[in-house]
Structures are given as structure tokens and as C-alpha cells.
Design an enzyme around this catalytic site. Structure first.
Site, PDB file in Angstrom:
ATOM      1  N   THR A  32      39.937  33.490  42.664  1.00 25.67           N
ATOM      2  CA  THR A  32      40.663  32.304  43.150  1.00 25.67           C
ATOM      3  C   THR A  32      40.751  32.315  44.676  1.00 25.67           C
ATOM      4  O   THR A  32      40.651  31.259  45.311  1.00 25.67           O
ATOM      5  CB  THR A  32      42.082  32.194  42.539  1.00 25.67           C
ATOM      6  OG1 THR A  32      42.772  33.420  42.796  1.00 25.67           O
ATOM      7  CG2 THR A  32      42.045  31.923  41.046  1.00 25.67           C
ATOM      8  N   ILE A 109      31.963  34.742  35.382  1.00 24.65           N
ATOM      9  CA  ILE A 109      30.552  34.343  35.292  1.00 24.65           C
ATOM     10  C   ILE A 109      29.988  34.017  36.679  1.00 24.65           C
ATOM     11  O   ILE A 109      28.854  33.583  36.793  1.00 24.65           O
ATOM     12  CB  ILE A 109      30.392  33.120  34.353  1.00 24.65           C
ATOM     13  CG1 ILE A 109      31.195  31.912  34.872  1.00 24.65           C
ATOM     14  CG2 ILE A 109      30.796  33.476  32.934  1.00 24.65           C
ATOM     15  CD1 ILE A 109      30.884  30.613  34.125  1.00 24.65           C
ATOM     16  N   HIS A 125      30.977  38.495  29.738  1.00 22.58           N
ATOM     17  CA  HIS A 125      30.704  37.079  29.440  1.00 22.58           C
ATOM     18  C   HIS A 125      29.431  36.593  30.132  1.00 22.58           C
ATOM     19  O   HIS A 125      29.234  35.381  30.281  1.00 22.58           O
ATOM     20  CB  HIS A 125      31.896  36.199  29.851  1.00 22.58           C
ATOM     21  CG  HIS A 125      33.139  36.495  29.065  1.00 22.58           C
ATOM     22  ND1 HIS A 125      34.393  36.061  29.426  1.00 22.58           N
ATOM     23  CD2 HIS A 125      33.322  37.199  27.915  1.00 22.58           C
ATOM     24  CE1 HIS A 125      35.285  36.497  28.533  1.00 22.58           C
ATOM     25  NE2 HIS A 125      34.663  37.184  27.622  1.00 22.58           N
ATOM     26  N   CYS A 133      14.058  31.831  29.824  1.00 20.27           N
ATOM     27  CA  CYS A 133      13.580  30.637  29.127  1.00 20.27           C
ATOM     28  C   CYS A 133      13.930  30.770  27.641  1.00 20.27           C
ATOM     29  O   CYS A 133      13.681  31.802  27.023  1.00 20.27           O
ATOM     30  CB  CYS A 133      12.069  30.496  29.297  1.00 20.27           C
ATOM     31  SG  CYS A 133      11.392  29.177  28.271  1.00 20.27           S
ATOM     32  N   ASN A 225      48.409  41.279  38.726  1.00 24.91           N
ATOM     33  CA  ASN A 225      48.193  39.897  38.284  1.00 24.91           C
ATOM     34  C   ASN A 225      49.414  39.062  38.579  1.00 24.91           C
ATOM     35  O   ASN A 225      50.539  39.481  38.306  1.00 24.91           O
ATOM     36  CB  ASN A 225      47.921  39.871  36.774  1.00 24.91           C
ATOM     37  CG  ASN A 225      47.391  38.530  36.315  1.00 24.91           C
ATOM     38  OD1 ASN A 225      46.278  38.171  36.664  1.00 24.91           O
ATOM     39  ND2 ASN A 225      48.192  37.779  35.583  1.00 24.91           N
ATOM     40  N   GLY A 227      51.806  36.397  37.484  1.00 25.85           N
ATOM     41  CA  GLY A 227      52.174  35.771  36.210  1.00 25.85           C
ATOM     42  C   GLY A 227      52.006  36.729  35.049  1.00 25.85           C
ATOM     43  O   GLY A 227      51.665  37.901  35.228  1.00 25.85           O
ATOM     44  N   ASP A 243      49.800  38.978  44.847  1.00 21.31           N
ATOM     45  CA  ASP A 243      48.462  38.484  45.186  1.00 21.31           C
ATOM     46  C   ASP A 243      47.504  39.674  45.328  1.00 21.31           C
ATOM     47  O   ASP A 243      47.806  40.660  46.014  1.00 21.31           O
ATOM     48  CB  ASP A 243      48.532  37.701  46.508  1.00 21.31           C
ATOM     49  CG  ASP A 243      47.147  37.271  46.936  1.00 21.31           C
ATOM     50  OD1 ASP A 243      46.580  36.397  46.261  1.00 21.31           O
ATOM     51  OD2 ASP A 243      46.631  37.821  47.928  1.00 21.31           O
TER      52      ASP A 243
HETATM   53  P1  CNA Z   1      42.884  33.416  33.190  1.00 19.87           P
HETATM   54  O1  CNA Z   1      43.434  33.377  31.800  1.00 19.87           O
HETATM   55  O2  CNA Z   1      42.764  32.130  33.932  1.00 19.87           O
HETATM   56  O3  CNA Z   1      43.788  34.458  34.007  1.00 19.87           O
HETATM   57  C1  CNA Z   1      43.688  34.575  35.415  1.00 19.87           C
HETATM   58  C2  CNA Z   1      44.965  35.233  35.897  1.00 19.87           C
HETATM   59  O4  CNA Z   1      44.816  35.530  37.276  1.00 19.87           O
HETATM   60  C3  CNA Z   1      46.199  34.338  35.764  1.00 19.87           C
HETATM   61  O5  CNA Z   1      47.246  35.043  35.123  1.00 19.87           O
HETATM   62  C4  CNA Z   1      46.559  34.006  37.221  1.00 19.87           C
HETATM   63  O6  CNA Z   1      47.953  33.832  37.408  1.00 19.87           O
HETATM   64  C5  CNA Z   1      46.040  35.244  37.927  1.00 19.87           C
HETATM   65  N1  CNA Z   1      45.723  35.037  39.338  1.00 19.87           N
HETATM   66  C6  CNA Z   1      45.102  33.960  39.893  1.00 19.87           C
HETATM   67  N2  CNA Z   1      44.924  34.143  41.224  1.00 19.87           N
HETATM   68  C7  CNA Z   1      45.477  35.376  41.503  1.00 19.87           C
HETATM   69  C8  CNA Z   1      45.618  36.129  42.706  1.00 19.87           C
HETATM   70  N3  CNA Z   1      45.165  35.665  43.886  1.00 19.87           N
HETATM   71  N4  CNA Z   1      46.245  37.330  42.635  1.00 19.87           N
HETATM   72  C9  CNA Z   1      46.715  37.812  41.457  1.00 19.87           C
HETATM   73  N5  CNA Z   1      46.618  37.142  40.291  1.00 19.87           N
HETATM   74  C10 CNA Z   1      45.992  35.930  40.312  1.00 19.87           C
HETATM   75  O7  CNA Z   1      41.416  34.062  33.230  1.00 19.87           O
HETATM   76  P2  CNA Z   1      40.781  35.345  32.537  1.00 19.87           P
HETATM   77  O8  CNA Z   1      39.771  35.858  33.455  1.00 19.87           O
HETATM   78  O9  CNA Z   1      41.865  36.236  32.023  1.00 19.87           O
HETATM   79  O10 CNA Z   1      39.964  34.885  31.240  1.00 19.87           O
HETATM   80  C11 CNA Z   1      39.638  33.651  30.878  1.00 19.87           C
HETATM   81  C12 CNA Z   1      38.157  33.237  30.917  1.00 19.87           C
HETATM   82  C13 CNA Z   1      38.018  32.272  32.047  1.00 19.87           C
HETATM   83  C14 CNA Z   1      37.137  34.284  31.146  1.00 19.87           C
HETATM   84  O11 CNA Z   1      36.179  34.182  30.143  1.00 19.87           O
HETATM   85  C15 CNA Z   1      36.430  33.912  32.460  1.00 19.87           C
HETATM   86  O12 CNA Z   1      35.034  34.084  32.336  1.00 19.87           O
HETATM   87  C16 CNA Z   1      36.665  32.464  32.630  1.00 19.87           C
HETATM   88  N6  CNA Z   1      36.659  32.005  34.052  1.00 19.87           N
HETATM   89  C17 CNA Z   1      35.847  32.573  34.975  1.00 19.87           C
HETATM   90  C18 CNA Z   1      35.856  32.132  36.278  1.00 19.87           C
HETATM   91  C19 CNA Z   1      34.927  32.761  37.278  1.00 19.87           C
HETATM   92  O13 CNA Z   1      33.845  33.204  36.931  1.00 19.87           O
HETATM   93  N7  CNA Z   1      35.360  32.825  38.547  1.00 19.87           N
HETATM   94  C20 CNA Z   1      36.703  31.102  36.679  1.00 19.87           C
HETATM   95  C21 CNA Z   1      37.504  30.545  35.719  1.00 19.87           C
HETATM   96  C22 CNA Z   1      37.469  30.983  34.401  1.00 19.87           C
END
Ligand code: CNA
Length: 261
Positions: A32, A109, A125, A133, A225, A227, A243
Site C-alpha cells: 500500500t 501478485i 498466489h 501460453c 499489521n 488493524g 505502519d
Molecule cells: P488484506 O486482507 O487486504 O489485508 C491487508 C492488511 O494490511 C490489512 O489488514 C490492512 O489494514 C493492512 N495494511 C495496509 N497497509 C498497511 C501498512 N502500511 N502498514 C501495516 N498494515 C497495513 O490482504 P491479504 O494480503 O491479507 O490477502 C488478500 C488477497 C488480496 C491476497 O490474495 C492478495 O494477493 C490480494 N491482493 C494483492 C495485492 C498486491 O499484489 N499488491 C493488492 C491487493 C490485494
């Protein structure tokens, strides 16, 4: 009942120094800070572009008609291209280079761990770092660059769907779809079972089977994390609600390591 405990960066640095094998399990939260929102948050592509994840990432739908997935990919590539890995991605690569970290297991991903220079990266993932292909199974090594994806989508005769240069079959990125098995889970399990310190970084642990990995850890587990996380408190578990980049900046300072540029 065990109460959740936090861990400050100084204590964490001591733990890293004392551990014989450290592994990190990462999720959307590590990216993020680079500008990639999670898919379902208010800025996420599912919401802003109204993609239906069940269809976009359905392997059956993709094999019938790849256009919707490639429209998502075109938007995803436009967003990710040019973004830099976060301090946390770069810190993990540095910790591996300096012999502190055995490897990264990621649910992401976006391939940013590769772009940051991490060597042992288990992408359960899959990711856009590889492509094949669907007809002749020829791998597409150029897929490691987002500029290649952008150009391939723009210039394909079936745009936005990218076709194989050899046989004109549909190219599929190495992203794991609904209906496909996760990747390299044995390798992920081996890393987690073999480490004595597991970091869980930026993941809500809502998606299975990756969410089960921390349960397999025999040593300390440090969750960083923002939250809530679907992992129960236990004597070997620490929960830091901060963060990630801010935490890793202070952790590197405590380890006496330079902040990666
Ligand atoms: P999630 O369920 O969205 O969890 C992400 C967690 O990170 C949440 O609890 C947020 O509060 C926390 N978070 C966000 N920013 C920060 C930060 N700066 N510091 C600390 N904590 C933070 O996502 P998960 O990865 O647990 O799993 C869900 C799916 C979403 C997976 O299969 C991923 O592949 C998929 N996904 C991937 C991407 C990517 O490749 N960047 C983006 C979005 C979703």
C-alpha cells in the site's frame, strides 16, 4: 487466556539477531505504501472499476473469454508500472542479503519483492513475474517487466488480450486464479516449519490456505499489521499495530543496517 503482546523495534532487533532462521509472510499491506491499494478498499480496482473478482479471476471464465481479465490487467499494469518497492520490500531484500532472512512468502501478485531484489520469493498466489501460453505452454520470460506487459497489451492484434508469438494462443500471467491450486505451498510450509522467527506483514490472514501458515510456525511469530488479523494470541505471538515502513525503518536502525535507497 493469553493477552496479545506488542513488540518494539529494539526488542524485535534482538529477536532477529538471536534467531537462526527468519522468514516473512507478506500480504497486500506491504504494497500500500508503494501506491497499490488493496483490491476491496475504497481506492481498490474492484470498487473503482467495478470488477467482479469472481469473474475476473475465474479460470473457467478466462479460458472461455480472457478479455475481462486483460481489462483488469491493463488497469493494474498502468497503476503498478513505475511504482517503486516500499521501504519494507527493500528492507526484506537487505535482510536476506545480510544473511538475516531465509526468504519471503507472499500472497501478493505485484512482483514487488522481486523488483526490490529479494532472491528467495515464494509467491503462493503467483504473480505477473511470469507468463505462459495456454495453448503451446511456451514461457514468456519478458513478462518480468511491466513495460513489456503494457506494450504487449497495446500492440496485440487481439488487444487487450495478449497472444503468444509462436502459436497465437492466449498468454496467461502466472497469477493464481480461483479454481487453480496455490503455488509452491510445500516450499512455503518448509520455510515456515524450518524458521524460528516468522514475520507476518500486512495481511489480515483472511485468505486460505496462506492464512494457515502462521499456525505451522514452531518459533516466535511477529505480526506487523494495521488493524485486526485472524490469528489468536499465543505465548509465542506478538502483534504490532503500526505502519510497516515506519516499523521497519526503526528495526533497521536498531540492527545497525543502512536504510535501503
Ligand atoms: P488484506 O486482507 O487486504 O489485508 C491487508 C492488511 O494490511 C490489512 O489488514 C490492512 O489494514 C493492512 N495494511 C495496509 N497497509 C498497511 C501498512 N502500511 N502498514 C501495516 N498494515 C497495513 O490482504 P491479504 O494480503 O491479507 O490477502 C488478500 C488477497 C488480496 C491476497 O490474495 C492478495 O494477493 C490480494 N491482493 C494483492 C495485492 C498486491 O499484489 N499488491 C493488492 C491487493 C490485494
Amino acid at each position: 487466556m493469553t493477552r496479545p503482546r506488542t513488540l518494539d523495534p529494539a526488542e524485535c532487533a534482538e529477536m532477529v539477531r538471536g534467531a537462526s532462521s527468519v522468514v516473512a509472510l507478506t500480504g497486500a499491506g506491504v504494497s500500500t505504501g508503494a501506491g497499490i491499494p488493496d483490491f476491496r478498499g475504497p481506492r481498490g480496482l474492484y470498487v473503482t472499476r467495478r470488477y467482479d473478482p469472481e469473474l475476473v479471476f475465474s479460470i473457467d471464465h478466462f479460458m472461455r473469454d480472457a478479455r475481462m481479465f486483460y481489462e483488469f490487467t491493463r488497469d493494474f499494469v498502468a497503476m503498478v508500472k513505475g511504482l517503486k518497492p516500499t521501504l519494507t520490500h527493500r528492507a526484506l531484500a537487505l535482510l536476506e542479503e545480510r544473511g538475516f532472512l531465509a526468504g519471503v512468502i507472499t500472497q501478493n501478485i505485484d512482483a514487488l519483492h522481486h523488483h526490490a531484489g529479494s532472491k528467495t520469493v515464494v509467491e503462493v498466489h503467483g504473480s505477473y513475474w511470469s507468463a505462459t501460453c495456454t495453448r503451446c505452454r511456451t514461457p514468456v520470460p519478458e513478462a518480468r517487466s511491466y513495460s513489456w506487459w503494457e506494450e504487449a497489451i497495446r500492440s496485440s492484434p487481439a488487444s487487450p488480450v495478449v497472444l503468444c508469438r509462436a502459436c497465437a494462443g492466449v498468454v496467461k500471467p502466472g497469477v493464481v486464479f480461483f479454481g487453480e491450486a496455490v503455488r509452491d505451498f510445500e516450499e512455503a510450509t518448509r520455510l515456515v516449519e524450518g524458521c524460528d522467527l516468522l514475520f507476518v506483514l500486512g495481511s489480515s490472514l483472511a485468505v486460505h490456505p496462506a492464512a494457515l501458515l502462521p499456525e505451522l510456525a514452531h518459533g516466535q511469530v511477529v505480526v506487523v499489521n494495521r488493524g485486526s488479523v485472524a490469528l489468536a494470541p499465543a505465548p509465542n505471538r506478538y502483534f504490532v499495530d503500526e505502519d510497516l515502513d515506519r516499523y521497519f525503518e526503526r528495526l533497521l536502525e536498531r540492527l545497525g543496517l543502512p536504510l535501503p535507497a
